[in-house]
Design a protein around this motif. Structure first.
Motif, PDB file in Angstrom:
ATOM      1  N   VAL A 110       0.856  -1.188   0.000  1.00 20.17           N
ATOM      2  CA  VAL A 110       0.000   0.000   0.000  1.00 20.17           C
ATOM      3  C   VAL A 110       0.885   1.228   0.000  1.00 20.17           C
ATOM      4  O   VAL A 110       1.714   1.405   0.899  1.00 20.17           O
ATOM      5  CB  VAL A 110      -0.939   0.022   1.234  1.00 20.17           C
ATOM      6  N   CYS A 165      -1.243   6.134   5.041  1.00 25.36           N
ATOM      7  CA  CYS A 165      -1.779   4.930   4.394  1.00 25.36           C
ATOM      8  C   CYS A 165      -2.165   3.876   5.433  1.00 25.36           C
ATOM      9  O   CYS A 165      -3.186   3.204   5.308  1.00 25.36           O
ATOM     10  CB  CYS A 165      -0.756   4.363   3.421  1.00 25.36           C
ATOM     11  N   THR A 169      -5.833   2.469   6.041  1.00 26.99           N
ATOM     12  CA  THR A 169      -6.082   1.025   5.979  1.00 26.99           C
ATOM     13  C   THR A 169      -6.823   0.537   7.208  1.00 26.99           C
ATOM     14  O   THR A 169      -7.767  -0.254   7.121  1.00 26.99           O
ATOM     15  CB  THR A 169      -4.754   0.272   5.837  1.00 26.99           C
ATOM     16  N   GLN A 173     -10.554  -1.068   7.359  1.00 20.98           N
ATOM     17  CA  GLN A 173     -10.798  -2.357   7.993  1.00 20.98           C
ATOM     18  C   GLN A 173     -11.891  -2.263   9.051  1.00 20.98           C
ATOM     19  O   GLN A 173     -12.729  -3.168   9.172  1.00 20.98           O
ATOM     20  CB  GLN A 173      -9.505  -2.875   8.623  1.00 20.98           C
TER      21      GLN A 173
END
Length: 235
Positions: A110, A165, A169, A173
């Motif tokens: 990522v 990032c 993320t 999630q």
């Protein structure tokens, strides 16, 4: 003293039959009410109850559910479909376990950074960042004093991008986890409503069966007692 008759009066026989029928009807009424108020949280419907009171007995009594026609063909087809669904669930559970084990150790890239999943959680293992820092450290040895400041600024911006990032993320999630929870909850609610509907239909089937049985028993008993009484039919 007058002689007493050894024969049982017909009216006593009739009352005994009626009392037995009333006692049986009370017991079966309790069973019907019990089935009617059962839910998925309190009871699990056995397979023999599902087969008898949801398939074969309604087919014999010519009962149908809304949007579900009960015939011999549909009964056999539903039984076959349930067997296939059980086999499919077993295979899906095995496949899901294998995929979960694979996802736990699959690298995730990522924003130029490499992450490693351990127990479903991404841990940052930024290989490109390490290489970039090593390159900067080697560049610092043979450059002017102003060059390390430039490399330090670029590494700082890279770290900020990677942290952004990582935070994005984690937020994604969390959102995905909430969506899965809501979806599973709605699916569970639909399954519970279907189970409650099955119990109520089973209670209806038992009630219809008792109605037909007790009505037939009362008619047969009444006719038998009347035909057994003397001087009912005068020739």
């Amino acid at each position: 003293m007058p002689n007493t008759s050894d024969a049982v009066p017909l009216i006593s026989t009739y009352f005994n039959c009626i009392m037995m029928m009333v006692a049986s009807s009370v017991v079966l009424t309790v069973v019907v009410l019990n089935y009617h108020h059962r839910t998925a949280e309190t009871h699990v419907m056995p397979m023999w109850v599902r087969s008898v009171f949801l398939q074969w007995l309604p087919w014999i009594l010519r009962m149908n559910r809304p949007r579900k026609k009960i015939t011999r063909k549909t009964i056999l087809m539903n039984n076959r479909m349930k067997e296939l669904e059980m086999k499919e669930k077993v295979s899906k559970s095995l496949l899901a376990n294998v995929l979960d084990m694979d996802d736990d150790f699959r690298p995730l890239t990522v924003g130029g950074g490499t992450f490693m999943r351990v127990n479903g959680n991404p841990l940052e293992n930024n290989v490109s960042q390490a290489n970039h820092i090593n390159h900067n450290s080697h560049g610092q040895l043979g450059t002017a004093p102003s060059t390390p400041n430039l490399h330090h600024a670029s590494s700082t911006s890279q770290l900020m991008q990677n942290s952004a990032c990582s935070s994005n993320t984690r937020e994604l999630q969390c959102i995905l986890k909430e969506i899965r929870y809501m979806t599973n909850r709605l699916k569970l609610k639909d399954e519970e409503e279907e189970v409650v509907s099955d119990w109520k239909f089973a209670a209806m089937v038992i009630d219809r069966f008792c109605l037909i049985t007790f009505t037939t028993f009362t008619i047969i008993t009444t006719v038998a007692v009347l035909l057994s009484a003397p001087h009912i039919v005068v020739e």
